[in-house]
Design a protein around this motif. Structure first.
Motif, PDB file in Angstrom:
ATOM      1  N   LEU A   1       0.830  -1.198   0.000  1.00 16.29           N
ATOM      2  CA  LEU A   1       0.000   0.000   0.000  1.00 16.29           C
ATOM      3  C   LEU A   1       0.868   1.252   0.000  1.00 16.29           C
ATOM      4  CD1 LEU A   1      -2.793   1.328   0.204  1.00 16.29           C
ATOM      5  CD2 LEU A   1      -2.578   1.167   2.687  1.00 16.29           C
ATOM      6  N   SER A   2       1.889   1.277   0.836  1.00 18.12           N
ATOM      7  CA  SER A   2       2.813   2.428   0.884  1.00 18.12           C
ATOM      8  C   SER A   2       3.495   2.627  -0.467  1.00 18.12           C
ATOM      9  CB  SER A   2       3.869   2.221   1.964  1.00 18.12           C
ATOM     10  OG  SER A   2       3.269   2.126   3.219  1.00 18.12           O
ATOM     11  N   PHE A   3       3.949   1.536  -1.078  1.00 19.83           N
ATOM     12  CA  PHE A   3       4.611   1.623  -2.376  1.00 19.83           C
ATOM     13  C   PHE A   3       3.691   2.242  -3.423  1.00 19.83           C
ATOM     14  CE2 PHE A   3       5.253  -0.309  -6.557  1.00 19.83           C
ATOM     15  CZ  PHE A   3       6.526   0.181  -6.842  1.00 19.83           C
ATOM     16  N   PHE A   4       2.444   1.762  -3.519  1.00 21.20           N
ATOM     17  CA  PHE A   4       1.528   2.278  -4.528  1.00 21.20           C
ATOM     18  C   PHE A   4       1.123   3.728  -4.262  1.00 21.20           C
ATOM     19  CE2 PHE A   4       0.788  -2.308  -5.398  1.00 21.20           C
ATOM     20  CZ  PHE A   4       1.178  -2.278  -6.729  1.00 21.20           C
ATOM     21  N   LEU A   5       0.991   4.099  -3.005  1.00 21.95           N
ATOM     22  CA  LEU A   5       0.661   5.481  -2.685  1.00 21.95           C
ATOM     23  C   LEU A   5       1.791   6.436  -3.060  1.00 21.95           C
ATOM     24  CD1 LEU A   5      -1.183   5.213   0.744  1.00 21.95           C
ATOM     25  CD2 LEU A   5      -2.140   5.907  -1.450  1.00 21.95           C
ATOM     26  N   MET A   6       3.032   6.004  -2.879  1.00 15.90           N
ATOM     27  CA  MET A   6       4.168   6.881  -3.177  1.00 15.90           C
ATOM     28  C   MET A   6       4.488   6.940  -4.663  1.00 15.90           C
ATOM     29  SD  MET A   6       6.796   6.398  -0.024  1.00 15.90           S
ATOM     30  CE  MET A   6       6.664   4.638   0.232  1.00 15.90           C
ATOM     31  N   THR A   7       4.188   5.899  -5.406  1.00 16.23           N
ATOM     32  CA  THR A   7       4.581   5.876  -6.821  1.00 16.23           C
ATOM     33  C   THR A   7       3.463   6.249  -7.785  1.00 16.23           C
ATOM     34  OG1 THR A   7       4.093   3.517  -6.973  1.00 16.23           O
ATOM     35  CG2 THR A   7       6.372   4.156  -6.439  1.00 16.23           C
ATOM     36  N   SER A   8       2.230   6.293  -7.342  1.00 12.69           N
ATOM     37  CA  SER A   8       1.134   6.607  -8.264  1.00 12.69           C
ATOM     38  C   SER A   8       0.776   8.086  -8.179  1.00 12.69           C
ATOM     39  CB  SER A   8      -0.090   5.739  -7.961  1.00 12.69           C
ATOM     40  OG  SER A   8      -0.570   6.033  -6.677  1.00 12.69           O
ATOM     41  N   ASN A   9       0.173   8.562  -9.243  1.00  8.81           N
ATOM     42  CA  ASN A   9      -0.286   9.948  -9.286  1.00  8.81           C
ATOM     43  C   ASN A   9      -1.746   9.999  -8.909  1.00  8.81           C
ATOM     44  OD1 ASN A   9       2.161  10.664 -10.249  1.00  8.81           O
ATOM     45  ND2 ASN A   9       1.516  10.965 -12.363  1.00  8.81           N
TER      46      ASN A   9
END
Length: 191
Positions: A21-29
């Motif tokens: 979840l952290s990864f997707f929140l930081m890498t997505s716009n």
């Protein structure tokens, strides 16, 4: 005798889910909504004296929307689909009609002298105005100004406003200013 099935160790599953979840929140716009573009007046200097400025009534086109979503431009009722044409006619004032806004000669850097309209669109909404009507009125006013800018751009530069470089767009914005004044919502129907 029943055979005991081995259990799966799931103690780290929550940790893995949190990391994903952290990864997707930081890498997505995240899609950003754009608001209405408005130019606000500059903040006055604290030491500046308040001056009583007189504004010629002919330079203000009052657009009112009541709680029943009925539209008035000036002193006449108008359909929202015709508002764009009313605003364009008002700002252009092709025949120097004394009931329409004044024009002043302005020296635009990079262009020269040009007659700029002093017209201001004053938008007044009722507290009960629907959001759809509010946005429709805003869109028609901005559409009128965009078309005037596009006409100016094609006449002087031979291409649409959005195709110009930033310096030329600045010249067009100075020649065709977007002067929209929006009052705090009130009970327009009582006026």
């Amino acid at each position: 005798m029943a055979k005991k099935l081995p259990e799966i160790n799931s103690s780290s599953t929550a940790d893995i889910a949190f990391l994903l979840l952290s990864f997707f929140l930081m890498t997505s716009n995240m899609e950003q909504n754009s608001g209405l573009q408005r130019r606000l007046p500059p903040m006055p200097d604290e030491n500046q004296e308040v001056q009583n400025q007189k504004i010629n009534r002919r330079n203000i086109l009052v657009v009112k929307v009541n709680s029943a979503d009925r539209l008035m431009a000036g002193n006449e009722p108008i359909d929202v689909s015709l508002l764009k044409y009313k605003v364009k006619e008002y700002l252009v004032n092709a025949n120097n009609d004394p009931k329409l806004p004044e024009k002043e000669m302005k020296n635009i850097e990079g262009f020269g002298e040009y007659e700029v309209s002093k017209g201001v669109i004053s938008l007044q909404n009722d507290r009960g105005t629907s959001y759809q009507m509010y946005i429709a009125v805003q869109n028609e006013i901005v559409k009128a100004i965009d078309e005037l800018r596009d006409d100016f751009s094609r006449a002087h530069y031979g291409k649409p406003y959005l195709s110009l470089d930033e310096d030329k767009q600045k010249i067009v914005r100075e020649a065709i200013p977007q002067n929209i004044s929006e009052a705090e919502p009130k009970d327009v129907s009582k006026n």
